[in-house]
Write a protein that holds these residues in place. Structure first.
Motif, mmCIF file in Angstrom:
data_model
loop_
_atom_site.group_PDB
_atom_site.id
_atom_site.type_symbol
_atom_site.label_atom_id
_atom_site.label_comp_id
_atom_site.label_asym_id
_atom_site.label_seq_id
_atom_site.Cartn_x
_atom_site.Cartn_y
_atom_site.Cartn_z
ATOM 1 N N ALA A 1 0.825 -1.205 0.000
ATOM 2 C CA ALA A 1 0.000 0.000 0.000
ATOM 3 C C ALA A 1 0.863 1.260 0.000
ATOM 4 O O ALA A 1 0.543 2.248 -0.659
ATOM 5 C CB ALA A 1 -0.928 -0.006 1.215
ATOM 6 N N LEU A 2 1.967 1.233 0.739
ATOM 7 C CA LEU A 2 2.883 2.381 0.733
ATOM 8 C C LEU A 2 3.481 2.596 -0.651
ATOM 9 O O LEU A 2 3.640 3.739 -1.106
ATOM 10 C CB LEU A 2 3.991 2.172 1.764
ATOM 11 N N ALA A 3 3.810 1.491 -1.331
ATOM 12 C CA ALA A 3 4.313 1.611 -2.704
ATOM 13 C C ALA A 3 3.248 2.235 -3.607
ATOM 14 O O ALA A 3 3.554 3.080 -4.463
ATOM 15 C CB ALA A 3 4.727 0.240 -3.232
ATOM 16 N N GLY A 4 2.012 1.829 -3.400
ATOM 17 C CA GLY A 4 0.924 2.411 -4.172
ATOM 18 C C GLY A 4 0.761 3.891 -3.909
ATOM 19 O O GLY A 4 0.449 4.673 -4.824
ATOM 20 N N LEU A 5 0.978 4.311 -2.662
ATOM 21 C CA LEU A 5 0.900 5.727 -2.315
ATOM 22 C C LEU A 5 1.928 6.537 -3.101
ATOM 23 O O LEU A 5 1.624 7.586 -3.675
ATOM 24 C CB LEU A 5 1.118 5.897 -0.816
ATOM 25 N N VAL A 6 3.149 6.038 -3.149
ATOM 26 C CA VAL A 6 4.217 6.733 -3.876
ATOM 27 C C VAL A 6 3.903 6.781 -5.376
ATOM 28 O O VAL A 6 4.024 7.829 -6.025
ATOM 29 C CB VAL A 6 5.578 6.046 -3.627
ATOM 30 N N VAL A 7 3.493 5.644 -5.927
ATOM 31 C CA VAL A 7 3.173 5.586 -7.356
ATOM 32 C C VAL A 7 2.018 6.528 -7.682
ATOM 33 O O VAL A 7 2.031 7.251 -8.693
ATOM 34 C CB VAL A 7 2.826 4.142 -7.773
ATOM 35 N N GLY A 8 1.012 6.553 -6.825
ATOM 36 C CA GLY A 8 -0.127 7.429 -7.051
ATOM 37 C C GLY A 8 0.254 8.900 -7.059
ATOM 38 O O GLY A 8 -0.218 9.686 -7.893
ATOM 39 N N LEU A 9 1.128 9.305 -6.147
ATOM 40 C CA LEU A 9 1.579 10.692 -6.100
ATOM 41 C C LEU A 9 2.377 11.059 -7.346
ATOM 42 O O LEU A 9 2.287 12.186 -7.852
ATOM 43 C CB LEU A 9 2.408 10.931 -4.839
ATOM 44 N N ILE A 10 3.163 10.110 -7.865
ATOM 45 C CA ILE A 10 3.893 10.355 -9.110
ATOM 46 C C ILE A 10 2.905 10.572 -10.264
ATOM 47 O O ILE A 10 3.075 11.474 -11.100
ATOM 48 C CB ILE A 10 4.835 9.174 -9.427
ATOM 49 N N GLY A 11 1.851 9.761 -10.289
ATOM 50 C CA GLY A 11 0.837 9.938 -11.319
ATOM 51 C C GLY A 11 0.161 11.292 -11.241
ATOM 52 O O GLY A 11 -0.084 11.946 -12.265
ATOM 53 N N ILE A 12 -0.127 11.762 -10.026
ATOM 54 C CA ILE A 12 -0.741 13.072 -9.852
ATOM 55 C C ILE A 12 0.189 14.168 -10.369
ATOM 56 O O ILE A 12 -0.249 15.148 -10.983
ATOM 57 C CB ILE A 12 -1.076 13.313 -8.373
ATOM 58 N N PHE A 13 1.501 14.016 -10.133
ATOM 59 C CA PHE A 13 2.466 14.998 -10.623
ATOM 60 C C PHE A 13 2.371 15.138 -12.144
ATOM 61 O O PHE A 13 2.339 16.244 -12.693
ATOM 62 C CB PHE A 13 3.882 14.593 -10.222
ATOM 63 N N PHE A 14 2.300 14.013 -12.847
ATOM 64 C CA PHE A 14 2.199 14.071 -14.301
ATOM 65 C C PHE A 14 0.861 14.649 -14.753
ATOM 66 O O PHE A 14 0.773 15.316 -15.786
ATOM 67 C CB PHE A 14 2.391 12.678 -14.898
ATOM 68 N N LEU A 15 -0.185 14.402 -13.971
ATOM 69 C CA LEU A 15 -1.499 14.909 -14.342
ATOM 70 C C LEU A 15 -1.569 16.430 -14.294
ATOM 71 O O LEU A 15 -2.188 17.069 -15.149
ATOM 72 C CB LEU A 15 -2.566 14.328 -13.413
ATOM 73 N N ILE A 16 -0.960 17.041 -13.283
ATOM 74 C CA ILE A 16 -1.113 18.482 -13.098
ATOM 75 C C ILE A 16 0.105 19.254 -13.558
ATOM 76 O O ILE A 16 0.139 20.475 -13.452
ATOM 77 C CB ILE A 16 -1.411 18.823 -11.619
ATOM 78 N N LYS A 17 1.137 18.562 -14.087
ATOM 79 C CA LYS A 17 2.312 19.260 -14.607
ATOM 80 C C LYS A 17 1.880 20.149 -15.774
ATOM 81 O O LYS A 17 1.253 19.674 -16.721
ATOM 82 C CB LYS A 17 3.354 18.247 -15.079
ATOM 83 N N PRO A 18 2.194 21.435 -15.747
ATOM 84 C CA PRO A 18 1.551 22.384 -16.654
ATOM 85 C C PRO A 18 2.028 22.361 -18.095
ATOM 86 O O PRO A 18 1.317 22.797 -18.983
ATOM 87 C CB PRO A 18 1.890 23.737 -16.021
#
Length: 306
Positions: free
Chosen positions: A134-151
């Protein structure tokens, strides 16, 4: 009107189970597009408030007319607090955020709710350390959010500032939804239909007060709304708030948490397809990569739950 099924001792049929799941998959996935349609030419907080006031009135009235006991003062207060967290703050932020970012991206950000549930349950509510998966998923999810909102690659309805505002609003709304979700089993609430009705009435009523203070509306501004906005609002009342929410409430009592949480994977896909097809939204390759990474993170978190 569909209502939550009372808790029974026998296992639910597969047909009923998958009918409810399909309802949550499709109907909740479509709400992002209809919120967009509802608020294209009408103030977002005002329309969201009317959606919940109408749905709450129908649910509460139906529950009382069918013999459901009225809520106590303590239950009213508890349900009202949950309504403010889930509807006034969380859904209010989502409705305003959709003015700045595509519906599919907002749905992806909404699909990251397990990240907030995991973190809050770890540091505050349950004091339960998540598994390594689950912790690995947390890190992966945050990386995905970074790519989503990168301008530099994301194509929303505005520039960097608009993307950042929209993503921040939706993210804060998810945070409030997670708090309300974790708080729900810890407070005294009435019967499900009465509780849902109170949450919608209180949450929608507060949204209306806020709207009257910050938006150029009056209580009767709905009379000037275009037909598309009114039709979208009633779609959200019936299919999003009454049928969809009732299906979710039934699943919460009759399906495993792992199965129920799969809606977080399906809703963004439905929202993205509808947004591209009917709202003319465009997603860059980087945004799509971010979406895939974020969903992988959510899946890992779900699989890693104790």
């Amino acid at each position: 009107m569909q209502v939550a099924t009372p808790l029974v001792t026998v296992a639910p049929s597969r047909l009923k189970l998958w009918s409810a799941l399909t309802s949550v998959y499709i109907l909740w996935g479509s709400t992002y597009l209809f919120i967009h349609f509802m608020t294209e030419r009408m103030p977002p907080l005002y329309m969201a408030s009317l959606r919940y006031i109408v749905a709450g009135t129908l649910l509460y009235s139906y529950a009382r007319l069918t013999g459901t006991p009225r809520a106590t003062r303590t239950e009213w207060r508890s349900a009202g607090i949950i309504g403010v967290l889930l509807l006034t703050i969380a859904n209010g932020c989502l409705t305003v955020g959709l003015q700045y970012i595509p519906t599919g991206v907002a749905a992806l950000l909404g699909g990251m709710l397990p990240v907030f549930l995991l973190t809050l349950n770890w540091v505050s509510f349950g004091r339960q350390r998540p598994t390594n998966l689950a912790l690995a998923g947390l890190v992966v999810g945050l990386i995905g959010i970074f790519f989503l909102i990168k301008p530099d690659k994301m194509q929303g309805t505005g520039g960097f500032d608009a993307n950042l505002i929209g993503a921040s609003l939706v993210t804060f709304g998810n945070f409030s939804w997670a708090i309300g979700t974790l708080l729900t089993p810890r407070v005294s609430l009435p019967a499900p239909n009465i509780s849902s009705g109170i949450q919608m009435l209180v949450g929608g009523g507060l949204l209306l007060l806020i709207s009257l203070c910050v938006e150029p509306v009056t209580p009767l501004s709905i009379l000037d709304a275009p037909a598309k906005a009114v039709g979208s609002m009633f779609y959200l009342v019936v299919f999003g708030s009454i049928i969809g929410f009732s299906s979710y409430a039934w699943l919460a009592r009759n399906a495993s948490p792992q199965l129920l949480s799969t809606y977080a994977f399906v809703n963004p896909v439905v929202a993205m397809l509808l947004g591209v097809t009917f709202a003319g939204e465009i997603f860059s390759s980087q945004s799509l990569v971010g979406a895939v990474i974020a969903l992988i993170g959510v899946i890992l978190i779900t699989l890693g739950r104790k």
